[in-house]
Design an enzyme around this catalytic site. Structure first.
Site, PDB file in Angstrom:
ATOM      1  N   CYS A 194       1.042  -1.267  -0.011  1.00 19.92           N
ATOM      2  CA  CYS A 194       0.042  -0.092   0.037  1.00 19.92           C
ATOM      3  C   CYS A 194       0.816   1.300  -0.024  1.00 19.92           C
ATOM      4  O   CYS A 194       0.407   2.297   0.242  1.00 19.92           O
ATOM      5  CB  CYS A 194      -0.903   0.110   1.146  1.00 19.92           C
ATOM      6  N   HIS A 214      -2.500   7.669   6.576  1.00 17.07           N
ATOM      7  CA  HIS A 214      -2.902   6.166   5.991  1.00 17.07           C
ATOM      8  C   HIS A 214      -4.035   5.718   6.179  1.00 17.07           C
ATOM      9  O   HIS A 214      -5.006   5.393   5.548  1.00 17.07           O
ATOM     10  CB  HIS A 214      -1.694   5.299   6.404  1.00 17.07           C
ATOM     11  N   GLU A 233      -0.792   4.807  14.047  1.00 16.92           N
ATOM     12  CA  GLU A 233      -0.292   5.936  13.330  1.00 16.92           C
ATOM     13  C   GLU A 233      -0.741   7.303  14.392  1.00 16.92           C
ATOM     14  O   GLU A 233      -0.053   8.333  14.112  1.00 16.92           O
ATOM     15  CB  GLU A 233      -1.388   6.065  12.005  1.00 16.92           C
ATOM     16  N   LYS A 282     -10.058   7.712   3.216  1.00 12.61           N
ATOM     17  CA  LYS A 282     -10.538   6.519   2.725  1.00 12.61           C
ATOM     18  C   LYS A 282     -12.002   6.310   2.986  1.00 12.61           C
ATOM     19  O   LYS A 282     -12.406   5.355   2.449  1.00 12.61           O
ATOM     20  CB  LYS A 282      -9.520   5.424   3.440  1.00 12.61           C
ATOM     21  N   HIS A 309      -9.927   1.946   0.610  1.00 18.59           N
ATOM     22  CA  HIS A 309      -8.367   1.835   0.641  1.00 18.59           C
ATOM     23  C   HIS A 309      -8.124   1.294  -0.717  1.00 18.59           C
ATOM     24  O   HIS A 309      -8.409   0.053  -1.071  1.00 18.59           O
ATOM     25  CB  HIS A 309      -8.046   0.974   1.698  1.00 18.59           C
ATOM     26  N   PHE A 333       2.101  -3.285   3.962  1.00 18.37           N
ATOM     27  CA  PHE A 333       2.323  -4.448   4.543  1.00 18.37           C
ATOM     28  C   PHE A 333       3.919  -4.809   4.790  1.00 18.37           C
ATOM     29  O   PHE A 333       4.574  -4.464   3.577  1.00 18.37           O
ATOM     30  CB  PHE A 333       1.638  -5.762   3.841  1.00 18.37           C
TER      31      PHE A 333
END
Length: 399
Positions: free
Chosen positions: A167, A295, A306, A324, A329, A387
């Protein structure tokens, strides 16, 4: 780092095609998520019970005849995304100025054309089983399909790279472009990202128990998981002239904390490293950032960590949000799409909040804002975390 001028940029998401559609939806707090209607996987599989950010019209938008060998949903979205906001013209102008072999093509993705590969395996034919003729195209079934396609579609002949770091993929394209230009291997770059919905995405994330059955709620106390989406976007970069005004890439920061295959570092180490490095490379203090696109996937672990990392680095007056809830996402396209949102905030002073979320998580710092705001800003930032601990942060400026 020497700043890079952003000559043009664009995004296509479930909110619509091009920047105007994105800006209107953000301003009106009108989301693009809908209940899953994407027929992924082999015939007979039930639809996954979730919400998605699907781009309308791809089924009726085949590639031009001269690009038919690249035909698949992912490349259709790449082609569609390329056609807006002056991006083709800006890329062509740079090719005319420097030569097509001096303009790099760098595209981020997480799944490339794997949707076509899934369909090919689901329709094997003959003895021994083989791909049907319409899928018997080796160039399609590789991770490099998006980058190679964009180079073929634009005629650009500089260094061509497909970045696949989950991502963070299409945030890292900006860093790759900066390094190639600094090293003298290119004079300019077309960067971007594209990812489309497919069975591997929907059922893969569901197998990790990360998909919410309802529209995602970033940084909400009651969030249960993410909503998946598809998107494409591009930007055109070149060296700045001395004293030049306009939008610029001012810094990038990357880290690989490698804490876990799918869970972020519990203290947000990689996130903090990426953000701090981007600020240092841009030569600005944390207090100078006016907007940070987080994110913010709406998974319990990501948002908590985060929020901790942002609170440790930034003062309370920062306006930070995840978008998002509007788009879902978009995986390998998230970096370019959310960079476009950060650039829109720089241009307009319209700072998006967080859609759908109502009750802030107690762990949120004061930086995380649910409501939209208006404020002129000079610097904006974008976080993209993938990831495996692949993290990237970008700093943009309005010079």
């Amino acid at each position: 780092m020497p700043p890079l001028a952003i000559r043009a940029y664009t995004a296509t998401t479930a909110l619509g095609r091009g920047l105007d559609a994105q800006a209107r939806a953000l301003r009106e707090r009108r989301g693009g998520l809908r209940r899953n209607d994407f027929p992924a996987a082999a015939p007979g599989h039930a639809l996954l019970d979730c919400w998605i950010g699907r781009v309308d019209g791809l089924e009726d938008a085949p590639l031009p005849a001269h690009l038919a060998a690249w035909e698949c949903r992912n490349n259709r979205l790449a082609w569609l995304s390329l056609q807006h906001d002056g991006v083709p013209e800006a890329a062509a102008a740079l090719a005319a100025r420097y030569g097509a072999e001096r303009v790099a093509v760098i595209v981020g993705t997480s799944t490339a054309s794997i949707g076509a590969t899934e369909e090919a395996y689901a329709t094997l034919d003959g003895e021994p089983p083989q791909f049907p003729p319409r899928f018997a195209r080796a160039l399609l079934h590789t991770p490099h399909s998006p980058g190679a396609f964009v180079a073929a579609a634009t005629g650009l002949r500089g260094p061509c790279v497909t970045v696949a770091t989950a991502c963070s993929s299409s945030a890292k394209v900006f860093a790759q472009a900066a390094r190639l230009i600094a090293a003298g291997l290119a004079d300019a770059a077309l960067v971007g990202g594209v990812d489309t919905l497919c069975g591997s995405v929907l059922f893969g994330f569901n197998s990790l128990q990360l998909v919410s059955p309802d529209p995602c709620l970033p940084f909400d106390a009651h969030r249960t998981g993410l909503s998946l989406g598809e998107a494409g976007g591009f930007a055109v970069l070149e060296r700045c002239e001395a004293g030049e005004a306009g939008l610029q890439l001012r810094g990038y920061g990357e880290s690989s904390d490698a804490h876990h295959m799918s869970t972020p570092h519990p203290q947000g180490l990689g996130a903090r490293l990426a953000m701090a490095e981007a600020l240092a490379r841009a030569g600005v203090e944390p207090a100078a950032i006016g907007y940070l696109n987080l994110h913010g996937t709406a998974t319990p672990a990501n948002d908590q960590i985060e929020a901790l990392a942002v609170a440790a680095l930034f003062p309370p007056q920062l306006h930070a949000s995840s978008t998002k809830g509007w788009t879902g996402h978009t995986l390998g396209a998230a970096g370019i799409v959310e960079s476009a949102f950060a650039l829109l905030a720089l241009e307009s002073g319209e700072l998006p909040g967080i859609l759908n979320s109502r009750e802030p998580d107690p762990g949120n710092g004061p930086q995380i804002r649910f409501d939209n705001a208006l404020a002129p800003i000079r610097y904006a930032m974008n976080n993209s975390f993938g990831f495996g601990g692949n993290n990237c942060s970008l700093v943009f400026a309005r010079a």
